[in-house]
Design an enzyme around this catalytic site. Structure first.
Site, PDB file in Angstrom:
ATOM      1  N   ASP A 142      36.096  39.025  35.137  1.00 13.63           N
ATOM      2  CA  ASP A 142      35.214  39.694  35.635  1.00 13.63           C
ATOM      3  C   ASP A 142      35.513  38.461  37.299  1.00 13.63           C
ATOM      4  OD1 ASP A 142      31.211  39.283  35.380  1.00 13.63           O
ATOM      5  OD2 ASP A 142      32.922  40.742  37.013  1.00 13.63           O
ATOM      6  N   SER A 143      36.525  39.627  37.875  1.00  9.63           N
ATOM      7  CA  SER A 143      36.725  38.509  39.088  1.00  9.63           C
ATOM      8  C   SER A 143      35.840  39.155  40.327  1.00  9.63           C
ATOM      9  CB  SER A 143      38.051  37.833  39.464  1.00  9.63           C
ATOM     10  OG  SER A 143      38.343  39.085  39.645  1.00  9.63           O
ATOM     11  N   THR A 144      36.379  39.197  41.871  1.00  6.08           N
ATOM     12  CA  THR A 144      36.206  39.329  42.972  1.00  6.08           C
ATOM     13  C   THR A 144      37.524  40.404  42.892  1.00  6.08           C
ATOM     14  OG1 THR A 144      36.763  37.896  43.407  1.00  6.08           O
ATOM     15  CG2 THR A 144      34.232  37.866  44.209  1.00  6.08           C
ATOM     16  N   ASP A 150      27.761  35.628  38.306  1.00  2.00           N
ATOM     17  CA  ASP A 150      26.117  36.133  38.269  1.00  2.00           C
ATOM     18  C   ASP A 150      25.515  35.680  37.121  1.00  2.00           C
ATOM     19  OD1 ASP A 150      27.882  38.300  38.279  1.00  2.00           O
ATOM     20  OD2 ASP A 150      27.464  38.751  36.753  1.00  2.00           O
ATOM     21  N   GLY A 153      40.323  29.738  37.750  1.00  2.00           N
ATOM     22  CA  GLY A 153      40.725  30.648  36.830  1.00  2.00           C
ATOM     23  C   GLY A 153      42.466  30.357  36.614  1.00  2.00           C
ATOM     24  N   HIS A 156      28.716  45.879  33.221  1.00  2.00           N
ATOM     25  CA  HIS A 156      28.271  44.811  32.401  1.00  2.00           C
ATOM     26  C   HIS A 156      28.322  45.474  30.621  1.00  2.00           C
ATOM     27  CE1 HIS A 156      27.058  42.182  35.779  1.00  2.00           C
ATOM     28  NE2 HIS A 156      27.525  41.740  35.262  1.00  2.00           N
ATOM     29  N   PRO A 178      39.637  34.163  47.134  1.00  2.00           N
ATOM     30  CA  PRO A 178      39.648  33.339  45.595  1.00  2.00           C
ATOM     31  C   PRO A 178      40.129  33.786  44.733  1.00  2.00           C
ATOM     32  CG  PRO A 178      37.250  33.899  46.450  1.00  2.00           C
ATOM     33  CD  PRO A 178      37.995  34.163  47.263  1.00  2.00           C
ATOM     34  N   GLU A 231      34.255  29.238  36.528  1.00  2.00           N
ATOM     35  CA  GLU A 231      33.903  29.932  37.713  1.00  2.00           C
ATOM     36  C   GLU A 231      34.537  28.914  38.824  1.00  2.00           C
ATOM     37  OE1 GLU A 231      31.677  33.105  39.505  1.00  2.00           O
ATOM     38  OE2 GLU A 231      32.428  31.765  40.483  1.00  2.00           O
TER      39      GLU A 231
HETATM   40  N1  SAM Z   1      31.113  42.028  38.532  1.00  2.00           N
HETATM   41  C1  SAM Z   1      31.893  41.647  40.546  1.00  2.00           C
HETATM   42  C2  SAM Z   1      32.265  42.476  40.953  1.00  2.00           C
HETATM   43  O1  SAM Z   1      33.524  43.282  40.088  1.00  2.00           O
HETATM   44  O2  SAM Z   1      33.388  42.672  41.667  1.00  2.00           O
HETATM   45  C3  SAM Z   1      32.179  39.990  40.243  1.00  2.00           C
HETATM   46  C4  SAM Z   1      31.253  39.729  39.317  1.00  2.00           C
HETATM   47  S1  SAM Z   1      31.355  37.726  39.737  1.00  2.00           S
HETATM   48  C5  SAM Z   1      30.137  37.024  41.243  1.00  2.00           C
HETATM   49  C6  SAM Z   1      33.053  37.495  40.854  1.00  2.00           C
HETATM   50  C7  SAM Z   1      33.219  36.315  40.990  1.00  2.00           C
HETATM   51  O3  SAM Z   1      34.672  35.416  40.570  1.00  2.00           O
HETATM   52  C8  SAM Z   1      32.244  34.975  41.562  1.00  2.00           C
HETATM   53  O4  SAM Z   1      31.275  35.076  41.842  1.00  2.00           O
HETATM   54  C9  SAM Z   1      33.753  34.692  42.500  1.00  2.00           C
HETATM   55  O5  SAM Z   1      33.484  33.190  43.076  1.00  2.00           O
HETATM   56  C10 SAM Z   1      34.517  33.990  41.726  1.00  2.00           C
HETATM   57  N2  SAM Z   1      36.104  34.071  41.295  1.00  2.00           N
HETATM   58  C11 SAM Z   1      36.442  34.056  42.446  1.00  2.00           C
HETATM   59  N3  SAM Z   1      37.768  33.634  42.349  1.00  2.00           N
HETATM   60  C12 SAM Z   1      38.160  33.181  41.296  1.00  2.00           C
HETATM   61  C13 SAM Z   1      38.629  32.261  41.060  1.00  2.00           C
HETATM   62  N4  SAM Z   1      40.016  31.806  41.727  1.00  2.00           N
HETATM   63  N5  SAM Z   1      38.526  31.332  39.501  1.00  2.00           N
HETATM   64  C14 SAM Z   1      37.031  31.777  39.527  1.00  2.00           C
HETATM   65  N6  SAM Z   1      36.703  32.496  39.420  1.00  2.00           N
HETATM   66  C15 SAM Z   1      36.678  33.218  40.732  1.00  2.00           C
END
Ligand code: SAM
Length: 286
Positions: free
Chosen positions: A155-157, A86, A138, A62, A162, A106
């Site tokens: 900051d996505s998965t 998070d 997003g 972060h 998704p 999110e």
């Molecule tokens: N720092 C972590 C990493 O590098 O893997 C990511 C943290 S955060 C928990 C990732 C977030 O992205 C999740 O809460 C997930 O639900 C969200 N996410 C995944 N696909 C998304 C999308 N298309 N639009 C918005 N949020 C999304």
């Protein structure tokens, strides 16, 4: 009896953390959400069995995803934050008094709910009045935005499930359109080490380069991520992160546990193998 959380990094490599107990488990419409308590890394959030954040090392991720762009342009006022459920990125962004508005998009409200309850050290600033939470995709949200943001942080998965749409040319092109003339895009840029992560890194880099005049990649060591060698992308319409006056950031007087302005200069110096992977990417039609 011992309990372990194990993440599969490759078919031949697994990463395990001994856990004291599982605090939460829920399957939302998007993913399985688990939270564990561990001696070594404190509480950890996983999504579909993949490590997202751990209390003990999340400060690294972060700090780097927020303070590198903020030191590049300390005048940033309007931010679009995609993913980040998070709350860790919001916690760092809201330390800047100059930031006036954060749209946090999110897709899964259940992630925010779980992190609010079990990861307060990350999520406690989600209630900051400047934070506007949108529980939607997003990819779709950014389609309707134009010339609106100084900074977009993705900051996505990872690029499947998704998160898949957040690594496409369409998405990066819409991010370019949503940014102001001096806007900056930062994304979690995967890793050069394991082949699958390196492919995702390379694809993202080629697609971002198609839109932005300045495209740089920087690194950090994140113990709980696959190989520990993690990258971030910084794409910019105007400011080069290595040609700005970092004293402006120093004058803000923020204390950060990982980021500092010497590291800012150093983190963009990548190993040769990573540079070669980034430079020799195959174009794709995604
Ligand atoms: N720092 C972590 C990493 O590098 O893997 C990511 C943290 S955060 C928990 C990732 C977030 O992205 C999740 O809460 C997930 O639900 C969200 N996410 C995944 N696909 C998304 C999308 N298309 N639009 C918005 N949020 C999304």
């Amino acid at each position: 009896m011992e309990l372990w959380f194990t993440e599969i990094h490759t078919p031949n490599v697994r990463f395990s953390i001994k856990v004291d107990r599982q605090l939460y488990s829920y399957t939302s419409e998007f993913q399985r959400i688990d939270i564990f308590e561990s001696q070594e890394f404190g509480r950890i959030l996983t999504l579909d069995g993949l490590m997202m954040v751990a209390e003990k090392d999340e400060f690294i991720y972060h700090d780097m995803i927020v303070h590198v762009p903020m030191a590049t342009n300390p005048e940033i006022k309007r931010v679009l934050l995609i993913g980040a459920g998070d709350g860790g990125a919001v916690r760092e962004l809201t330390r800047y008094d100059g930031i006036e508005h954060i749209d946090m998009v999110e897709i899964d409200k259940e992630v925010v709910k779980a992190c609010r309850e079990y990861l307060p050290s990350l999520s406690y600033k989600l209630s900051d009045p400047r934070v506007h939470l949108h529980f939607e995709d997003g990819l779709k949200f950014v389609r309707t935005r134009e010339n609106e943001y100084d900074l977009i942080i993705v900051d996505s998965t990872d690029p499947f499930g998704p998160g898949e749409g957040l690594f496409t040319k369409e998405f990066y092109g819409n991010c370019y359109k949503a940014l102001k003339a001096d806007g900056i895009l930062v994304n979690q840029h995967e890793s050069p080490y394991y082949p699958e992560d390196a492919l995702a890194m390379n694809r993202a880099h080629q697609r971002i380069k198609a839109f932005f005049p300045i495209c740089k990649v920087y690194q950090a060591h994140i113990p709980t991520y696959p190989s520990g060698h993690w990258l971030f992308g910084l794409a910019s319409k105007q400011y080069d992160p290595l040609k700005v006056d970092l004293n402006r950031w120093e004058r803000l007087g923020l204390h950060t546990r990982y980021y500092n302005t010497d590291l800012h200069k150093g983190c963009f110096a990548l190993p040769t193998y990573a540079l070669e992977l980034l430079e020799h990417g195959e174009d794709d039609d995604e």
